[in-house]
Design an enzyme around this catalytic site. Structure first.
Site, mmCIF file in Angstrom:
data_model
loop_
_atom_site.group_PDB
_atom_site.id
_atom_site.type_symbol
_atom_site.label_atom_id
_atom_site.label_comp_id
_atom_site.label_asym_id
_atom_site.label_seq_id
_atom_site.Cartn_x
_atom_site.Cartn_y
_atom_site.Cartn_z
ATOM 1 N N TYR A 187 0.844 -1.142 0.004
ATOM 2 C CA TYR A 187 -0.174 -0.029 -0.091
ATOM 3 C C TYR A 187 1.014 1.245 0.044
ATOM 4 C CZ TYR A 187 -3.756 -3.460 0.854
ATOM 5 O OH TYR A 187 -4.424 -4.547 0.729
ATOM 6 N N ARG A 196 3.191 -1.827 11.038
ATOM 7 C CA ARG A 196 3.060 -2.977 10.509
ATOM 8 C C ARG A 196 4.057 -2.852 9.081
ATOM 9 N NH1 ARG A 196 -1.229 -7.651 8.703
ATOM 10 N NH2 ARG A 196 -0.748 -8.711 10.742
HETATM 11 C C1 LIG Z 1 -9.763 -11.576 5.251
HETATM 12 C C2 LIG Z 1 -8.581 -10.839 5.347
HETATM 13 C C3 LIG Z 1 -8.371 -9.592 5.450
HETATM 14 C C4 LIG Z 1 -7.183 -8.847 5.474
HETATM 15 N N1 LIG Z 1 -7.167 -7.538 5.819
HETATM 16 C C5 LIG Z 1 -5.822 -7.023 6.348
HETATM 17 C C6 LIG Z 1 -5.973 -5.678 6.501
HETATM 18 O O1 LIG Z 1 -6.813 -4.970 6.691
HETATM 19 N N2 LIG Z 1 -4.673 -5.148 7.124
HETATM 20 C C7 LIG Z 1 -3.705 -5.870 7.229
HETATM 21 O O2 LIG Z 1 -2.590 -5.424 7.712
HETATM 22 N N3 LIG Z 1 -3.663 -7.185 6.957
HETATM 23 C C8 LIG Z 1 -4.871 -7.775 6.523
HETATM 24 N N4 LIG Z 1 -4.876 -9.164 6.366
HETATM 25 C C9 LIG Z 1 -3.771 -9.944 6.758
HETATM 26 C C10 LIG Z 1 -3.699 -10.522 7.962
HETATM 27 O O3 LIG Z 1 -3.815 -9.390 9.131
HETATM 28 C C11 LIG Z 1 -2.844 -11.540 8.328
HETATM 29 O O4 LIG Z 1 -1.248 -10.934 8.359
HETATM 30 C C12 LIG Z 1 -2.765 -12.736 7.328
HETATM 31 O O5 LIG Z 1 -3.974 -13.135 6.942
HETATM 32 C C13 LIG Z 1 -1.721 -13.861 8.019
HETATM 33 O O6 LIG Z 1 -2.372 -14.331 8.964
HETATM 34 P P1 LIG Z 1 -3.177 -15.753 9.420
HETATM 35 O O7 LIG Z 1 -2.158 -16.854 8.651
HETATM 36 O O8 LIG Z 1 -3.628 -15.869 10.720
HETATM 37 O O9 LIG Z 1 -4.401 -15.533 8.465
HETATM 38 C C14 LIG Z 1 -6.097 -9.713 5.927
HETATM 39 C C15 LIG Z 1 -6.338 -11.353 5.870
HETATM 40 C C16 LIG Z 1 -7.345 -11.605 5.714
HETATM 41 C C17 LIG Z 1 -7.506 -13.280 5.593
#
Ligand SMILES: Cc1cc2nc3c(=O)[nH]c(=O)nc-3n(C[C@H](O)[C@H](O)[C@H](O)COP(=O)(O)O)c2cc1C
Ligand SMILES: Cc1cc2nc3c(=O)[nH]c(=O)nc-3n(C[C@H](O)[C@H](O)[C@H](O)COP(=O)(O)OP(=O)(O)OC[C@H]3O[C@@H](n4cnc5c(N)ncnc54)[C@H](O)[C@@H]3O)c2cc1C
Length: 767
Positions: free
Chosen positions: A574, A622
């Site tokens: 971003y 982040r």
């Molecule tokens: C549906 C969805 C939406 C996400 N939106 C964001 C977001 O708005 N901001 C962000 O920093 N990461 C976003 N992520 C990334 C997650 O915060 C996370 O870093 C990533 O899913 C890996 O973690 P996990 O393996 O526990 O899912 C999103 C992930 C998912 C699955």
């Protein structure tokens, strides 16, 4: 079949035995360059699993081997004058020389021809006369080396130096001895393999090795130096080498990790170390060699299987095993290569980190091995987390963490997740339920999705925002509910989409531009995210001022909403991330080029937000700790510098994500796959970090926290399927002190009993 085995190590001998057992009609010759009884190295360790495998294959040789195995349970870690002992590890070992004698005798008994002192040359035409030539000639295989391209050989020579020595002393425990010299650290891995004999491997970094002067020493001088450095562990016994053929510093090696894409070419088949190696620190090379031998003999003797099909099955099955082990071996190798990172740990945590280094042993595995020791680690963790106030013995994930004046009740975080459900940036009942439910679920910290600082800064028309009063009121309602009904703290993630903006809702297609109504986007440079996305405007200084002020305005509004914490989203490609990654930043002004320049604008935004945000409340950032693009993108080394730069501007926590910074990234996924970046930033930069990415079990979280690889653990997708993830974990682990909404109290204790029983059964099965 007429078969030649090149090399009479464990692989060649055991293959010959396994073939003869299946069909005595095979004609098998083993050629070994050494005389019988001459071998390098000392003892090797096995697992119970390997013993089971060889017992099934050949009970006769297995019986002789098991009769002679040395057994021990404890691991001793000596560091800074302390000895940390943990038990229950269940090792078994045998002398390499003795193992080979047993296998040679058994091979002869079964009719295998053994020829010693026979140096085999791959160019010799006689090999064409054999149906199969088994290249079991070890890690420096000449038969593999004759046509490396045919096997797709990949050799990674590791950084540290090691020497494999022996000692006429029985170490009662598997011993790791770390010694600090005036030139840096050097350490030994020592383990018994016979009643009165032990392996003693000495290892250090290349720099320390040179600084001590090992590169200039004869083998005798090297050994004398090691005896002096480790004198307190040797009880006056001499260290011995059986690598007499290696002169001077050549007795010291750098471990080569060998991998091959193909394991056969013409009539040559690779077996054991010739095909693959696994670092000695996880002690699995002999196991792999023996198991390769069993599998190859099995497929070659199966009725109706063509040679081609047999090879396919052999390689497919063995390669999978090898990849799994090489993955653990890499973690373990890297731990020793980056030892400096962990030397500031207190001895107990250092030992925990060492024991869990390969990620094959977890917190709950350690509990099963030695409950008392593990509980000591938990007490230590809680004491540190509470400045000595708590004496609790409980899983680390439930320990509090203080950031500035904010204390999170436990270490589990709901990671930010965009829900694409807002209208005009206003969060609605969906967000109220979604975030409220996750806060009730017990996580200590809940992040909002990326909330955008302007309409143009949104990723999609469904993104939440914070630029007007209506949005403030809607967020306030959510924050008040969370504060009134849970102990969770709420963190607002603020961001701007940059070149990834003006795209469809998440479930309509990832990063695809809108069918109509697209708004202009901007980024560090005029590079489109992908060929289908619009080309952004490269930001002018005026744009930078405007966007910085929008971030500041949103930060001020976050105070009105009542948020406990704010995070700046500078990851995932971003807007702010597009400045940091060289893959998106092609600027030639003060904001492009060096890392210092690329960080200038994101740091300016962060500093301005920090100035607007109350000093008693924490802020995080982040970042993407790698672009998954090798040296062309942000590297994990740079990520440490990035974390440090934000920390200097007042960041209290680095939220360590990775990738999503360019469309063609090649991530390496796996369990807890981004945690190593958090580990590095935390322990090299000495910063508080949050790990995220494929962490889904309480056991993962506890292992990460106790090993000091992160201070908080974030879960995203697991919270989508289970908003109550933390409460469920508390029930499983029988942790009673977590806040449970009073409305849910009835019924929790029965659930806790059931879940605890389930968890214990699952843990028992995992060991
Ligand atoms: C549906 C969805 C939406 C996400 N939106 C964001 C977001 O708005 N901001 C962000 O920093 N990461 C976003 N992520 C990334 C997650 O915060 C996370 O870093 C990533 O899913 C890996 O973690 P996990 O393996 O526990 O899912 C999103 C992930 C998912 C699955
Ligand atoms: C320091 C260290 C510690 C280790 N500790 C352990 C451990 O604890 N547990 C464990 O399981 N593994 C351990 N290993 C790994 C283990 O030694 C190997 O994985 C294992 O020996 C592989 O067996 P192999 O038969 O494939 O190769 P090798 O044992 O290397 O045997 C190959 C044989 O081929 C012969 N040879 C080579 N070229 C020729 C030629 N051209 N002509 C004729 N003969 C030839 C060699 O002399 C040798 O005898 C360790 C390795 C190291 C370096």
């Amino acid at each position: 079949m007429r078969i030649a085995c090149i090399g009479g190590g464990p692989a060649g001998l055991y293959f010959a035995i396994s073939m003869k057992l299946r069909d005595p009609g095979h004609e098998i010759e083993v050629f070994e360059r050494n005389a019988p009884g001459v071998t390098f190295g000392w003892g090797v360790v096995f697992s119970d699993q390997t013993v089971e495998n060889i017992t099934r294959n050949d009970p006769v040789s297995a019986r002789t081997i098991t009769d002679e195995l040395a057994h021990w349970d404890d691991i001793d870690v000596h560091i800074r004058g302390e000895t940390i002992t943990s038990g229950g590890h269940g090792f078994i070992g045998i002398g390499r020389k003795r193992l080979l004698e047993i296998l040679q005798d058994r091979a002869r008994e079964l009719g295998v021809t053994l020829t010693f002192e026979a140096e085999c040359d791959p160019a010799d035409p006689k090999w064409r006369d054999y149906d199969l030539v088994i290249a079991s000639d070890g890690l420096n295989s000449r038969f593999r080396g004759a046509t490396p391209e045919a096997f797709g050989v990949d050799i990674d020579v590791r950084k540290n130096k090691f020497v494999w020595l022996g000692i006429n002393k029985a170490f009662e425990a598997f011993t790791f001895a770390f010694e600090e010299t005036e030139h840096g650290w050097i350490w030994a891995h020592a383990y018994r393999f016979a009643p009165d004999f032990s392996t003693f491997i000495v290892e250090c970094s290349d720099e320390v090795w040179r600084a001590i002067g090992f590169d200039e020493m004869s083998q005798e001088e090297s050994i004398a130096k090691c005896e002096q450095l480790f004198a307190k562990y040797l009880d006056g016994h001499a260290l011995q080498s059986n690598a007499a053929h290696l002169r001077g510093s050549a007795a010291w090696l750098n471990f080569p990790r060998v991998k091959c894409e193909r394991w056969s070419s013409g009539n040559v088949i690779l077996l054991g170390d010739a095909a693959h190696t696994a670092h000695f620190s996880i002690g699995s090379g002999t196991k792999l060699a023996l198991e390769d031998a069993i599998k190859l003999a099995e497929v070659l003797n199966r009725d109706g299987l063509s040679l081609e099909a047999a090879m396919d099955e052999y390689v497919a099955e063995r390669n999978l095993e090898v990849l799994k082990l090489q993955n653990s071996a890499r973690n373990s190798t890297e731990w020793f290569e980056t030892l400096e990172r962990y030397l500031h740990f207190e001895p107990l945590q250092f030992a925990y980190s060492l024991l869990t280094r390969s990620q094959r042993i977890s917190h709950e595995n350690l509990r099963l091995r030695d409950r008392e020791w593990l509980e000591g680690v938990e007490r230590w963790f809680w004491k540190r987390a509470t400045d000595g106030k708590s004496n609790k013995t409980a899983p680390p994930m439930f320990a509090p963490l203080k950031l500035r004046e904010m204390t999170v009740e436990n270490r589990i975080t709901v990671s930010p997740m965009a829900m694409y459900s807002a209208v005009d940036g206003v969060p609605n009942d969906f967000h109220f339920v979604h975030l409220g439910e996750r806060a009730l679920g017990g996580a200590g910290l809940v992040f909002t999705e990326m909330t955008c600082v302007s309409p143009e800064g949104r990723i999609s028309p469904g993104c939440t925002g914070l630029w007007n009063d209506e949005q403030i009121a809607a967020w306030k309602r959510i924050v008040e509910f969370v504060h009134a009904n849970s102990k969770a703290k709420l963190c607002l993630q603020l961001g701007h989409s940059g070149a990834k903006g003006s795209t469809k809702l998440g479930w309509e297609g990832n990063d695809l531009p809108l069918d109509d109504g697209n708004w202009p986007v901007m980024s560090a440079s005029d590079l489109a995210w992908s060929p289908v996305n619009q080309v952004p405007r490269a930001m002018t200084r005026a744009d930078m001022d405007e966007v910085r002020d929008q971030f500041v305005a949103a930060t001020r509004m976050a105070i009105d909403c009542g948020f406990d914490m704010v995070e700046l989203h500078a990851a995932h490609g971003y807007l702010l991330s597009s400045f940091i990654t060289p893959l998106q930043n092609r600027r030639s002004d003060d904001y492009g080029g060096s890392l210092e320049n690329r960080l200038r604008y994101p740091l300016e935004v962060f500093a301005a937000m920090r100035a607007a945000w109350p000093t008693d409340r924490p802020m995080s950032v982040r970042i993407s700790a790698t672009d998954w693009a090798g040296e062309d993108g942000v590297t994990p080394d740079e990520a440490v510098e990035i974390g440090e730069a934000f920390a200097r501007e007042g960041a209290d926590l680095i939220d360590v994500s990775a990738g999503q910074t360019w469309a063609e990234q090649q991530p390496v996924y796996g369990r807890m796959f981004q945690t190593p970046f958090s580990d590095r930033i935390r322990n090299e930069g000495r910063l508080a970090t949050m790990a995220v990415g494929n962490i889904y079990e309480p056991d993962h979280a506890n292992s990460i926290l106790a090993a000091g690889r992160a201070d908080l653990v974030a879960l995203a997708r697991p919270h989508l399927v289970d908003p109550m993830w933390t409460l469920r974990a508390a029930a499983q682990l029988d942790y009673r002190d977590i806040h449970i909404p009073p409305q849910y109290l009835n019924g929790m204790s029965q659930l806790a009993r059931n879940l605890k029983r389930e968890a214990e059964m699952a843990a028992a099965l995992r060991v």
